[in-house]
Design a protein around this motif. Structure first.
Motif, mmCIF file in Angstrom:
data_model
loop_
_atom_site.group_PDB
_atom_site.id
_atom_site.type_symbol
_atom_site.label_atom_id
_atom_site.label_comp_id
_atom_site.label_asym_id
_atom_site.label_seq_id
_atom_site.Cartn_x
_atom_site.Cartn_y
_atom_site.Cartn_z
ATOM 1 N N ILE A 163 6.328 4.459 7.702
ATOM 2 C CA ILE A 163 6.329 5.918 7.600
ATOM 3 C C ILE A 163 7.430 6.316 6.621
ATOM 4 C CG2 ILE A 163 5.340 6.448 9.876
ATOM 5 C CD1 ILE A 163 8.267 7.184 10.716
ATOM 6 N N LEU A 164 7.236 7.437 5.991
ATOM 7 C CA LEU A 164 8.210 7.942 5.032
ATOM 8 C C LEU A 164 8.989 9.062 5.708
ATOM 9 C CD1 LEU A 164 5.498 8.400 2.257
ATOM 10 C CD2 LEU A 164 6.904 6.367 2.629
ATOM 11 N N GLU A 165 10.279 9.065 5.497
ATOM 12 C CA GLU A 165 11.087 10.114 6.131
ATOM 13 C C GLU A 165 12.063 10.713 5.122
ATOM 14 O OE1 GLU A 165 12.943 9.094 9.841
ATOM 15 O OE2 GLU A 165 14.324 10.784 9.714
ATOM 16 N N SER A 166 11.988 12.016 4.986
ATOM 17 C CA SER A 166 12.941 12.731 4.131
ATOM 18 C C SER A 166 13.589 13.831 4.945
ATOM 19 C CB SER A 166 12.205 13.346 2.931
ATOM 20 O OG SER A 166 11.885 12.358 1.994
ATOM 21 N N ASP A 167 14.863 13.711 5.199
ATOM 22 C CA ASP A 167 15.621 14.689 5.989
ATOM 23 C C ASP A 167 14.912 15.038 7.302
ATOM 24 O OD1 ASP A 167 17.485 14.666 4.053
ATOM 25 O OD2 ASP A 167 17.247 16.742 3.411
ATOM 26 N N GLY A 168 14.446 14.023 7.994
ATOM 27 C CA GLY A 168 13.818 14.220 9.303
ATOM 28 C C GLY A 168 12.334 14.532 9.234
ATOM 29 N N GLU A 169 11.828 14.923 8.101
ATOM 30 C CA GLU A 169 10.381 15.184 7.950
ATOM 31 C C GLU A 169 9.674 13.845 7.765
ATOM 32 O OE1 GLU A 169 8.520 17.961 7.881
ATOM 33 O OE2 GLU A 169 10.090 19.473 8.039
ATOM 34 N N GLN A 170 8.740 13.554 8.664
ATOM 35 C CA GLN A 170 8.082 12.244 8.601
ATOM 36 C C GLN A 170 6.619 12.361 8.182
ATOM 37 O OE1 GLN A 170 8.734 10.550 12.479
ATOM 38 N NE2 GLN A 170 10.644 9.577 11.811
ATOM 39 N N SER A 171 6.179 11.335 7.519
ATOM 40 C CA SER A 171 4.759 11.267 7.165
ATOM 41 C C SER A 171 4.003 10.641 8.327
ATOM 42 C CB SER A 171 4.581 10.396 5.924
ATOM 43 O OG SER A 171 4.857 9.042 6.249
ATOM 44 N N ARG A 172 2.680 10.607 8.215
ATOM 45 C CA ARG A 172 1.912 9.829 9.188
ATOM 46 C C ARG A 172 2.133 8.344 8.867
ATOM 47 N NH1 ARG A 172 -3.818 8.542 7.327
ATOM 48 N NH2 ARG A 172 -4.009 9.412 5.238
ATOM 49 N N GLU A 173 1.579 7.500 9.716
ATOM 50 C CA GLU A 173 1.784 6.068 9.497
ATOM 51 C C GLU A 173 0.782 5.527 8.479
ATOM 52 O OE1 GLU A 173 2.829 3.174 12.795
ATOM 53 O OE2 GLU A 173 0.831 2.478 12.254
ATOM 54 N N PHE A 174 1.294 4.751 7.543
ATOM 55 C CA PHE A 174 0.453 4.066 6.565
ATOM 56 C C PHE A 174 0.663 2.567 6.729
ATOM 57 C CE2 PHE A 174 1.933 8.024 4.487
ATOM 58 C CZ PHE A 174 0.707 8.644 4.304
ATOM 59 N N TYR A 175 -0.148 1.811 6.017
ATOM 60 C CA TYR A 175 0.132 0.371 5.931
ATOM 61 C C TYR A 175 -0.458 -0.197 4.656
ATOM 62 C CZ TYR A 175 -4.628 -0.970 7.440
ATOM 63 O OH TYR A 175 -5.972 -1.158 7.527
ATOM 64 N N PHE A 176 0.093 -1.310 4.235
ATOM 65 C CA PHE A 176 -0.484 -2.069 3.126
ATOM 66 C C PHE A 176 -0.378 -3.543 3.458
ATOM 67 C CE2 PHE A 176 3.182 -3.974 0.921
ATOM 68 C CZ PHE A 176 4.235 -3.274 1.486
ATOM 69 N N ARG A 177 -1.193 -4.330 2.762
ATOM 70 C CA ARG A 177 -1.179 -5.769 3.027
ATOM 71 C C ARG A 177 -0.537 -6.483 1.846
ATOM 72 N NH1 ARG A 177 -5.081 -10.265 2.854
ATOM 73 N NH2 ARG A 177 -6.693 -8.959 1.973
ATOM 74 N N THR A 178 0.382 -7.380 2.124
ATOM 75 C CA THR A 178 0.990 -8.152 1.033
ATOM 76 C C THR A 178 0.015 -9.237 0.581
ATOM 77 O OG1 THR A 178 2.026 -9.546 2.709
ATOM 78 C CG2 THR A 178 3.380 -7.799 1.767
ATOM 79 N N ALA A 179 0.235 -9.725 -0.616
ATOM 80 C CA ALA A 179 -0.644 -10.761 -1.154
ATOM 81 C C ALA A 179 -0.401 -12.079 -0.428
ATOM 82 C CB ALA A 179 -0.360 -10.937 -2.638
ATOM 83 N N PRO A 180 -1.424 -12.920 -0.354
ATOM 84 C CA PRO A 180 -1.204 -14.231 0.294
ATOM 85 C C PRO A 180 -0.274 -15.085 -0.560
ATOM 86 C CG PRO A 180 -3.385 -14.125 -0.699
ATOM 87 C CD PRO A 180 -2.786 -12.764 -0.845
ATOM 88 N N ALA A 181 0.482 -15.941 0.097
ATOM 89 C CA ALA A 181 1.393 -16.817 -0.650
ATOM 90 C C ALA A 181 0.611 -17.820 -1.473
ATOM 91 C CB ALA A 181 2.330 -17.538 0.315
ATOM 92 N N GLU A 182 -0.448 -18.311 -0.874
ATOM 93 C CA GLU A 182 -1.300 -19.273 -1.577
ATOM 94 C C GLU A 182 -2.742 -18.872 -1.364
ATOM 95 O OE1 GLU A 182 -0.580 -23.502 -1.152
ATOM 96 O OE2 GLU A 182 1.455 -23.028 -0.504
ATOM 97 N N GLY A 183 -3.603 -19.379 -2.229
ATOM 98 C CA GLY A 183 -5.018 -19.069 -2.080
ATOM 99 C C GLY A 183 -5.369 -17.773 -2.782
ATOM 100 N N ASP A 184 -6.649 -17.569 -2.913
ATOM 101 C CA ASP A 184 -7.085 -16.420 -3.690
ATOM 102 C C ASP A 184 -8.309 -15.755 -3.083
ATOM 103 O OD1 ASP A 184 -8.766 -18.475 -4.118
ATOM 104 O OD2 ASP A 184 -8.341 -18.680 -6.247
ATOM 105 N N ASP A 185 -8.340 -15.760 -1.760
ATOM 106 C CA ASP A 185 -9.500 -15.168 -1.110
ATOM 107 C C ASP A 185 -9.267 -13.666 -0.913
ATOM 108 O OD1 ASP A 185 -11.874 -14.858 0.118
ATOM 109 O OD2 ASP A 185 -11.230 -15.626 2.065
ATOM 110 N N PHE A 186 -9.306 -12.940 -2.003
ATOM 111 C CA PHE A 186 -9.128 -11.492 -1.921
ATOM 112 C C PHE A 186 -9.823 -10.811 -3.106
ATOM 113 C CE2 PHE A 186 -5.296 -13.139 -4.034
ATOM 114 C CZ PHE A 186 -5.325 -12.432 -5.220
#
Lengths: 451, 319
Positions: A163-186
């Protein structure tokens, strides 16, 4: 109607069956309606999906990848007021209703976007000075502030909730996925040229989100440049940034963006670099490692091809080619265009691409769709490089020159809004041009090179 | 015998040389400009018109106003609803604009090719040369408005020799002492603008200029270092700026001849660096070479005065 009213009360099983069937049909209809209505969504609906820029409410969020995508990312957002404390709270698990996360990172870079205010207009005939001043005040562009949190030491192939927070104002929850360390199934999505046609730009952003919903392997979105018409104008960047929110999936998933600078994105005030948290002198070209097996090298066709860029490219290719299974390049101006003349960078870049057997070149700028035949040393060669592009994220499409040898002899060209979807597997890369309605205009496979 | 007297003899021996060189340079510049219009998408004016239409048809202004009001709290006047035109009608209109663009380009090419012959019979039609001049000027201005290229905003003065060449042709073909003098100054100022802007771009290390050097040197297998390239470009820039001042300040034949040669070298550097497919870029820049040579042929002094010279007042039949 009468039949329903007489039959349903008679048997409980029928009633249950009716409800289940109705719900099923409703669900299908809802999903289907969402899909088919994309090209017909009206402007009011599109705008209502974006976050107003007010106070310190976090808006215009994006995750930027320019380095090791399995270990680090830059999480950025915009506020209307400067604020004092800007933090991203994140972790590998959802914060839940209490929004509690394992980690947090205070923004390392905050500041006001460099805004060039339009020159005040002179009073019109018969207009008083007060009226002219009032009209000019309307033209004043509100200030806005960027916040960049660079998060590091992430785990690979992991969903990070934040979540992003600026002076107490918060965003909704987001997410992202990091890339795999090995392999290329994406899967990687590439698209460029969103500089005009706001409604279609928004619809293509929704298409990108739809692609990620329908194909969960989508990892990130690489933008080929020309986000807007005039790169020095914040009033254009803020529209793009608000509209970019539409690439966020309904469940809060954000597709990290891998930026390329287009020929319209420049400007002395350096807004492009402020938006994507890049260093103007050292990050005009960069490599994004999508794990150990896929490297996306981003070049800058606004800078000279020779000299520092060519030296860097040669060294980077020499380093990467033996290590990665898939070596990709992206840049704005095409080397083998379907509309205009080739970029002046071609005599310098293309021999390096050939020398190090780049697997695919992702281009933009032409405002059309194009897939060339494999090209090596300026000639058709089955071991050569396929050049695809050339931008269709909202901008009006141009008619292609079908007579060019690299298109008409096994290549393909057309004119529709599109994104390019790259599905990686260990032995092949599937390259599809996805149109606004979700259909595929072209479906091509590139085999992995022998190492 | 002075330089200027030798020039007069030369012109007496070849009375048509001046206009023929100008007509040939004009023809080539239009040919080089028309080629990409016909085969590479369109002219800068066409591009601007198409973009303006597409943006209007897509309702971008209304969309922006709505976002400014709803998202950024700026009190714009919102006109609802935002109307987007049918894509088919947009495509039809764009196709019409493209055809018009090509039509105007072909007309300018026909004028550039046909007027030298027509002017022999009807000298007054020479003023039709102003049409290609206006077309080239509008293209330069549209290029500046379109942006997206290094130093695009300086396109009008940078291309002064191109559109100026047709103004000169119109003047030369209705020759008298006064028009010769004006033509002399149009050429000098056009040369000065073009060389000054290109000099400034070189001095500022314009990326396309850097690549011309890298690619050209690469062809002869000389690896140009970045510092050498930058040094060379700054020197070239300084030279161009000095030439720009020189052409307006003094009438020095070797300087003008060098400007002509340098204009030819820089025009030729495009196909040398990019391959033969870049010949239109060479053709459209030929006036950069022809204009200083025409100043030599005119043989009129460089002074801050428009008074006609006594040396080249001989009347030449209109061609």
């Amino acid at each position: 109607m009468n039949k329903k009213s007489t039959k349903i009360p008679l048997m409980n099983t029928s009633r249950v069956g009716f409800i289940v069937t109705s719900l099923t049909f409703s669900l299908i209809a809802a999903v289907y309606a969402d899909d088919v209505a994309l090209s017909k969504l009206d402007v009011k609906t599109l705008v209502s999906k974006m976050t107003p820029l007010k106070g310190t409410t976090p808006a215009q969020w994006r995750v930027v990848w320019t380095g090791d995508a399995s270990r680090e990312a830059t999480i950025s957002w915009t506020t209307a007021e400067p604020g004092t404390k800007h933090v991203v709270h994140y972790g590998p698990e959802s914060g839940g209703n209490e929004k509690k996360f394992a980690l947090s990172q205070t923004c390392q870079s905050n500041g006001a976007y460099s805004i060039e205010q339009p020159k005040p207009q002179k009073p019109k005939e018969g207009e008083s000075a007060a009226e002219a001043a009032k009209r000019n005040s309307r033209m004043k562009i509100s200030p806005a502030y960027y916040h960049h949190a660079r998060v590091k030491n992430l785990n690979s192939d992991t969903c990070y909730y934040f979540i992003l927070e600026s002076d107490g104002e918060q965003s909704r929850e987001f997410y992202f996925r990091t890339a795999p360390a090995e392999g290329d199934d994406f899967t990687l999505i590439h698209g460029g040229d969103s500089r005009s046609g706001h409604a279609d730009r928004c619809r293509m952003n929704l298409r990108i989100a739809e692609q990620a919903i329908s194909e969960p392997k989508v990892l990130a979105f690489a933008h080929g440049g020309d986000y807007i018409v005039t790169g020095s104008k914040w009033e254009q960047w803020r529209l793009w940034l608000s509209q970019h929110e539409l690439t966020t999936l309904k469940d809060g998933r954000v597709l990290p963006i891998i930026p390329t600078k287009g020929n319209h994105d420049g400007g002395k005030n350096g807004l492009y670099f402020e938006v994507f948290d890049l260093a103007e002198k050292t990050e005009r070209w960069h490599t994004t490692m999508l794990g150990k097996d896929v490297a996306l090298v981003t070049l800058d066709t606004n800078s000279a091809a020779g000299g520092a860029q060519a030296e860097w490219l040669e060294a980077e290719m020499k380093r990467l080619r033996p290590e990665v299974r898939w070596l990709l390049v992206q840049y704005h101006r095409p080397m083998y265009p379907a509309v205009k003349g080739p970029a002046k960078h071609a005599p310098i870049f293309c021999p390096i691409f050939d020398k190090y057997n780049v697997d695919i070149a992702l281009e933009s700028d032409g405002h059309c769709m194009k897939r060339t035949v494999p090209i090596r040393d300026g000639k058709k060669d089955s071991s050569g490089i396929v050049y695809v592009g050339e931008g269709g994220l909202g901008v009006g499409q141009r008619k292609t020159s079908e007579d060019r040898w690299y298109i008409n002899d096994g290549g393909k060209a057309g004119s529709e809004h599109h994104v390019i979807q790259l599905d990686f597997t260990p032995d092949k890369m599937r390259v599809r041009f996805i149109l606004m309605d979700g259909s595929a205009w072209d479906d091509h496979t590139i085999k992995v090179r022998k190492r | 015998m002075t330089v200027q007297t030798r020039m007069v003899i030369s012109l007496k021996e070849h009375p048509l040389l001046l206009t023929r060189i100008a007509a040939l340079a004009g023809m080539m510049t239009v040919f080089g400009t028309v080629w990409p219009v016909l085969f590479h998408g369109g002219s800068a004016v066409g591009e601007l018109l198409v973009r303006t239409h597409e943006v209007e048809a897509a309702g971008d202004a209304d969309f922006e106003a709505m976002m400014e009001a709803d998202l950024y709290g700026e009190t714009g006047e919102v006109s609802e609803p935002v109307t987007e035109r049918d894509p088919a009608s947009i495509a039809e209109h764009v196709s019409l604009l493209r055809d018009l663009d090509r039509g105007v380009a072909i007309l300018c090419l026909l004028l550039a090719v046909g007027l030298p012959f027509l002017c022999r019979k009807w000298p007054k039609v020479a003023w039709l040369y102003l049409l290609p001049a206006v077309w080239l000027l509008m293209n330069a201005h549209a290029g500046a408005m379109n942006g997206g290229k290094a130093f695009a905003e300086l396109a009008v003065p940078a291309q002064a020799t191109r559109w100026g060449m047709f103004v000169v042709l119109a003047l030369l073909l209705s020759r008298n002492a006064q028009t010769d003098c004006i033509a002399n100054w149009v050429l000098r100022i056009a040369c000065a603008l073009t060389f000054a802007i290109h000099g400034w771009e070189a001095f500022q290390l314009s990326p396309p200029f850097q690549d011309l050097l890298y690619a050209t040197f690469g062809h002869v297998e000389i690896g140009l270092s970045e510092s050498a390239c930058h040094g060379l470009l700054r020197a070239i820039g300084m030279m161009d700026l000095l030439l720009a001042v020189g052409v307006t300040a003094i009438h020095f034949r070797p300087l003008l001849l060098w400007m002509g040669c340098w204009g030819l070298i820089t025009a030729a550097s495009r196909p040398i660096a990019m391959g033969f497919d870049a010949w239109p870029e060479f053709a459209m820049r030929l006036p950069n070479s022809a204009a200083p040579l025409l100043v030599v042929l005119l043989g009129m002094p460089a002074a801050f005065s428009l008074s006609p010279s006594k040396i080249t007042t001989q009347q030449e039949p209109a061609t």
